[in-house]
Every structure is written in structure tokens, then in C-alpha cells.
Scaffold this motif. Structure first.
Motif, PDB file in Angstrom:
ATOM      1  N   THR A 127       0.840  -1.196   0.000  1.00  8.77           N
ATOM      2  CA  THR A 127       0.000   0.000   0.000  1.00  8.77           C
ATOM      3  C   THR A 127       0.876   1.248   0.000  1.00  8.77           C
ATOM      4  OG1 THR A 127      -0.096  -0.116   2.403  1.00  8.77           O
ATOM      5  CG2 THR A 127      -1.920  -1.135   1.184  1.00  8.77           C
ATOM      6  N   TRP A 161       2.433   3.513   1.822  1.00  7.07           N
ATOM      7  CA  TRP A 161       2.837   3.749   3.217  1.00  7.07           C
ATOM      8  C   TRP A 161       3.032   5.241   3.509  1.00  7.07           C
ATOM      9  CZ3 TRP A 161       6.948  -0.290   1.757  1.00  7.07           C
ATOM     10  CH2 TRP A 161       6.408  -1.580   1.854  1.00  7.07           C
ATOM     11  N   ASP A 191      -0.380   7.179   3.439  1.00  5.88           N
ATOM     12  CA  ASP A 191      -1.204   6.825   4.599  1.00  5.88           C
ATOM     13  C   ASP A 191      -0.587   7.319   5.907  1.00  5.88           C
ATOM     14  OD1 ASP A 191      -3.196   5.677   3.067  1.00  5.88           O
ATOM     15  OD2 ASP A 191      -2.279   3.691   3.106  1.00  5.88           O
ATOM     16  N   ASP A 226      -7.889   3.494   6.259  1.00  6.88           N
ATOM     17  CA  ASP A 226      -8.462   2.172   6.030  1.00  6.88           C
ATOM     18  C   ASP A 226      -8.342   1.360   7.311  1.00  6.88           C
ATOM     19  OD1 ASP A 226      -9.708   0.199   4.486  1.00  6.88           O
ATOM     20  OD2 ASP A 226      -8.472   0.699   2.737  1.00  6.88           O
ATOM     21  N   CYS A 268      -7.389  -2.789   8.837  1.00  3.39           N
ATOM     22  CA  CYS A 268      -6.359  -3.772   8.490  1.00  3.39           C
ATOM     23  C   CYS A 268      -6.775  -4.618   7.283  1.00  3.39           C
ATOM     24  CB  CYS A 268      -6.003  -4.633   9.701  1.00  3.39           C
ATOM     25  SG  CYS A 268      -7.402  -5.373  10.548  1.00  3.39           S
ATOM     26  N   TYR A 291      -6.287  -2.440   4.073  1.00  9.28           N
ATOM     27  CA  TYR A 291      -4.873  -2.350   3.676  1.00  9.28           C
ATOM     28  C   TYR A 291      -4.417  -3.643   2.998  1.00  9.28           C
ATOM     29  CZ  TYR A 291      -4.419   1.864   6.601  1.00  9.28           C
ATOM     30  OH  TYR A 291      -4.559   3.115   7.152  1.00  9.28           O
ATOM     31  N   GLY A 294      -2.347  -6.972   6.455  1.00  5.47           N
ATOM     32  CA  GLY A 294      -2.761  -5.582   6.644  1.00  5.47           C
ATOM     33  C   GLY A 294      -2.702  -5.239   8.116  1.00  5.47           C
ATOM     34  N   ASP A 341      -3.481  -1.871  10.869  1.00 12.42           N
ATOM     35  CA  ASP A 341      -3.860  -0.480  11.148  1.00 12.42           C
ATOM     36  C   ASP A 341      -3.349  -0.041  12.519  1.00 12.42           C
ATOM     37  OD1 ASP A 341      -5.560  -2.080  12.644  1.00 12.42           O
ATOM     38  OD2 ASP A 341      -7.403  -1.366  11.701  1.00 12.42           O
ATOM     39  N   ASP A 344       0.611   2.403   9.500  1.00 10.97           N
ATOM     40  CA  ASP A 344      -0.412   1.560   8.880  1.00 10.97           C
ATOM     41  C   ASP A 344       0.059   1.070   7.515  1.00 10.97           C
ATOM     42  OD1 ASP A 344      -2.002   2.395  10.977  1.00 10.97           O
ATOM     43  OD2 ASP A 344      -3.672   3.036   9.711  1.00 10.97           O
ATOM     44  N   GLY A 345      -0.530  -0.051   7.070  1.00  8.54           N
ATOM     45  CA  GLY A 345      -0.276  -0.458   5.692  1.00  8.54           C
ATOM     46  C   GLY A 345      -0.520  -1.930   5.457  1.00  8.54           C
TER      47      GLY A 345
END
Lengths: 385, 139
Positions: free
Chosen positions: A16, A18, A21, A32, A34, A37, A110, A112, A215-216
Motif C-alpha cells: 500500500t 505507506w 497513509d 483504512d 487492516c 490495507y 494488513g 492499522d 499503517d499499511g
């Protein structure tokens, strides 16, 4: 013994945004969850592989998403599935392929953790239900992942004469890589003096010894080797996998403090170099799970890239930067690229072996060694072009 | 960096089925007791259901000598727990009986570079009544 050699290959990788985000989360947004992502990373991995979802018959999800819900979100009915961390996902995909349980396996992750405020220390520290050491010593004020590694490094430094300045080479080298990596969150180069001037968090570890929290998502697609050759122009093979766990005395941190996980790493080194017929001098790039910088010198010694007690000298004189003897965590790793709990290292291994890393590409990179030692589990993979 | 002044309410102790006797015995007797295998004599920490040497379930709570070797130390510069304002130290000690324990050093380890030094038990009385096993340098 050598069965795991080139059974399977990575045919697609994705992640994603990174950096984007990170900025949005810092501005108070929740871009988003988890699952979202993970789905985003999976779309990118499919595009990278030039494949469609219906070509996949196995699914492994990371520990941060529930297997059933993740599979539902991706709308995937598969004939084999599991949940595992980054390196063990790759190992389990290879085992599923080797045993015929699946032919093409998607690995999706994913997290978050930043936007939901996951705590890695303090009264709400995550993981205590699995790892007693994370919560057991709270009455004495002992908490946080970083403190475990600080305690480990202090003894290591004292026994072998490795200095805090020596350790600084890890953060400095990884910022060199991240400065040339458009996917990296922290791209400003630092010097050893900048490292030393930063505050201690848990002495002897300083700010730059600690990983990011962001996150990602990350995804990989792994296929049986014969299929991989048909599916992909640039398959990256899994040349070897090894694992050895040190569980005895884990709560009291004994495996960390007595031998710094070295016996496990030495056992894994025998496995991976034995399976592949390679030795440390054949490795072009090293990727080390770096929740903290300390992992790097311990891996250099444990896997025989230098002698026991000489990692400080190795980093100082031979170098682990892009032009060093052993370029390590070339993307910036967890310290500077993105904290994807080992998953971003897997795709950096693949991209280095493909030769797709742009300004941070290591010339003639053919083999990349990934290793992690999370909670006493030493696991390694050798990726090969 | 004295350890006596740093704690108001002791952070929560893990209290599984096997944990309570260590804390009770420490408070009642002022001595650290650990499980000792009734079959092979191996000491066990943290408390648990089976001897790591022989897998026997049988154990007796016996006092340890209180002596040990300091393996490592750290100083927290960030506060994580309400009861522990920074700076404060944490140490790892290998007891003479074998097990390793995590604790605090009474005094400032930054003055002493104490890796490898002998330590002895010093039980701290916490404000909330918990008796906490800590250590001081033995010489």
C-alpha cells in the motif's frame, strides 16, 4: 534435506501507499482498516503478477487479520488456507506447494496499528497473551519490546566491546537506503553524530534504534516452481528455508541474555546453506527483521557474516550500507521504510533479486538472505533470481 | 534514582494458577521462595505446572539464597507505566540456584557498570503492600 530448494517462486508482490497513509494518519484520518490495507496490497500484487484472483488456490493471512474474515473480504474460496507471520507464511506456502495442498498461494497482510493506537509497551501492551515475557515483569517496570532488546544489547556490548557508536551504523546505513526509496516513510539521511545526539528511550537504545509504527499492507503471490516459470518473466525462487526455536527460559529472557539467540541462528545457518549449497560469501544482500537495530549485529554474527564479537568492527570497517561489504535492509527496513512486521522485507528481497530497486539497487544481486529472530524463533529464507 | 520512591501502585502481577505462593511467602517471610522439583531438585521460575528438567509435576516452595550474578541492566528514559516515572532501572539476575529473574537494582547502575557483579536480594515494601524482590550489589 534439500527438498525445500527451489520448490516455489514468488511471482507477484504488492504494498500500500505507506507514505501517503502515514501523512493521512498523522493528520488524524483513518485511511483504512487492516482488512482494507491487505486488500489494497493484494490488488497491487495481482497487478504485478499479471494474474487474476481465480488463478489462486491457497491463502495465508497475517496475524493481524482473522483468516475467515480476510478470505471473505477478498471473496476467495480456496483449497488450502492458514494464518502466519511474514517469514512463516512464506515457509508454509512452500510446504503447501511441496505437499500438493495448493499450487498458487496468496499471502496477505494488513495492519492499522498506527491509526488504532496499538501499544507495544505499557499497561495495554499487545501480545502478552502469547508471550508471557511481555507482561510478566511489569511489577518491576519492565515493559515494551524495546526494553527486551536494550537488555540484550547491554550485555552483548559489555561482553564483546561493541559500542553504542558501533550500533549507530545500523540506523545510519538504513537511512542511506531509505533516502533512495520513494516508498520509505523516513528519508532524511543521518550521521553517527545525529544518532548519538538523539535521546535514549531505554538506555542503551536511542530513538533511531526503534522502528516506526505505521499503517499499511503487503501481499505476495507464490507459485509452484514449474508454474512460476510459465506465469512470470522474473520468478524469484525460494532457495532455502530454515528454522530453529529457543523456547527454554523464554519468559526470563535467558535465550536472549546467555547466547543472544546465536545457537538458533547457527542451526538455521547450517540448514539454509546446506540446502542451497551456498555460503555467506554468496549472499549479495541481507534483510533482517529490525523492530530494533540490535537484530542486525546479532544476525551478522549468528549467520557467520563475521566472527562472534566482531559485528561492531564489521559494520565500522566493512560496512552494511549500499556500497558496503554486505548491504543490509536496503529499503530502510522497519527503522526507516515501514514497519510491516517482516512483510516489507520479503518484497524488498524479491525486488532486489529482480533488479527493480532503482537508485538503491545492489548491482548483480542474485541472492538475498532474509532472517528474523522474533521471540526466539530464528527463521531464514534465501531468495534467488 | 532510588527505587523506594518510584512506585505508588505496583503494576499488575500475572496471577495464574501457580503464581500466588511466591508473592505470599515473600511477604510473610521476607525471603524469596521458588518452586523446587520434588523429584530432581531443579528450581523453576516463573512458577508453572512441570519441571523443565524432568517434566515432573511435583514441587515444593523453598527459599533461595538470594545471591546471584547481574547479567544485564537498562535505564528507562520514557515513562510507560503510571507507577514508574523515568528514569528507573531494570536488571536481569541469574540466581545461584539457576533461574534468571527480572528485577530492579537499588542504586544507579550507570555509576557501576555492573554486568557480571554479585548481587543479593533486598525485598522492597511497596506503598500498596506488595513485597517486591529487588537486588543490591553484594560488595
Amino acid at each position: 534435506m534439500s527438498k525445500r530448494n527451489r520448490v516455489a517462486a514468488v511471482v507477484g508482490v504488492g504494498h500500500t501507499d505507506w507514505v501517503g497513509d502515514w501523512k493521512r494518519v498523522r493528520a488524524g484520518e483513518r485511511p483504512d482498516d487492516c482488512y482494507g490495507y491487505a486488500a489494497g496490497a493484494f490488488r497491487n500484487a495481482l497487478a504485478d503478477a499479471e494474474m487474476t484472483r481465480d488463478q489462486i488456490d491457497g491463502l495465508i493471512v497475517g496475524p493481524t487479520t482473522a483468516y475467515e474474515r480476510m478470505a471473505e473480504v477478498l471473496n476467495m474460496n480456496v483449497r488450502w488456507g492458514d494464518q502466519a507471520d511474514a517469514v512463516l507464511s512464506v515457509a508454509q506456502a512452500c510446504m503447501a506447494i511441496e505437499t500438493g495442498m495448493a499450487d498458487v498461494v496468496a499471502l496477505v497482510y494488513g495492519n492499522d496499528q498506527r491509526s488504532v493506537g496499538t501499544q507495544y509497551g505499557g499497561p495495554q501492551a499487545m501480545g502478552g497473551d502469547m508471550f508471557l515475557s511481555y507482561v510478566y515483569h511489569a511489577p518491576w517496570g519492565m515493559t515494551s519490546q524495546g526494553a527486551l532488546y536494550a537488555l540484550m544489547f547491554q550485555r552483548f556490548a559489555e561482553l564483546y566491546g561493541v559500542s553504542e557508536r558501533d550500533l549507530g551504523h545500523v540506523a545510519v546505513a538504513q537511512r542511506e537506503g531509505s533516502s533512495l526509496n520513494p516508498n520509505a516513510i523516513q528519508r532524511k539521511r543521518i550521521t553517527i553524530d545525529d544518532y548519538m545526539a538523539a535521546p535514549y528511550i531505554t538506555e542503551p537504545l536511542r530513538l533511531f534504534d526503534y522502528c516506526l509504527i505505521n499503517d499499511g499492507g503487503v501481499a505476495l503471490i507464490i507459485a509452484e516452481a514449474e508454474m512460476a516459470r510459465k506465469l512470470s518473466r522474473k520468478p524469484v525462487y525460494i532457495e532455502a528455508i530454515g528454522r530453529y526455536d529457543l523456547n527454554a527460559g523464554a519468559t526470563s529472557l535467558e535465550p536472549r541474555l546467555t547466547d543472544f539467540y546465536r545457537p538458533a541462528q547457527q542451526a538455521v545457518a547450517e540448514q539454509i546453506f546446506g540446502q542451497s549449497g551456498l555460503d555467506p560469501s554468496d549472499i549479495d544482500v541481507l534483510q533482517v527483521y529490525d523492530s530494533f537495530s540490535v537484530h542486525v549485529p546479532l544476525a551478522l554474527e549468528g549467520y557467520g557474516y563475521c566472527k562472534v564479537g566482531e559485528s561492531g568492527k564489521f559494520m565500522r570497517e566493512q560496512g552494511i550500507g549500499l556500497a558496503g561489504r554486505l548491504p543490509t535492509n536496503t529499503s530502510g527496513g522497519h527503522l526507516s521504510e515501514s514497519y510491516m512486521q517482516g512483510w516489507n522485507h520479503q518484497i524488498e528481497c524479491v525486488r532486489q533479486a529482480r533488479g527493480e530497486c532503482g537508485d538503491r539497487q545492489i548491482g548483480n544481486c542474485r541472492r538475498v538472505h532474509y532472517t528474523s529472530d522474533v521471540a526466539g524463533k530464528a527463521v531464514s529464507i534465501i531468495y534467488g533470481a | 534514582m532510588t527505587m523506594e520512591t518510584q512506585t505508588s501502585t505496583t503494576p499488575p502481577r500475572v496471577m495464574g494458577l501457580y503464581d500466588a505462593p511466591m508473592w505470599q511467602l515473600l511477604k510473610e517471610t521476607g525471603k524469596l521462595h521458588l518452586q523446587c522439583c520434588s523429584d530432581c531438585g531443579t528450581w523453576r521460575y516463573p512458577p508453572g505446572p512441570a519441571c523443565q528438567a524432568c517434566l515432573s509435576p511435583g514441587s515444593e516452595w523453598k527459599p533461595v539464597s538470594g545471591g546471584g550474578e547481574l547479567l544485564s541492566w537498562i535505564v528507562f528514559h520514557k515513562q510507560y507505566l503510571p507507577a514508574y516515572p523515568a528514569p528507573y532501572n531494570v536488571i536481569a539476575v541469574r540466581l545461584d540456584e539457576g533461574p534468571t529473574v527480572i528485577s530492579n537494582l537499588i542504586g544507579d547502575p550507570r555509576d557501576e557498570r555492573p554486568v557480571g557483579r554479585r548481587v543479593k536480594l533486598a525485598v522492597a515494601a511497596m506503598e500498596d503492600g506488595v513485597a517486591l524482590p529487588r537486588f543490591e550489589l553484594a560488595e
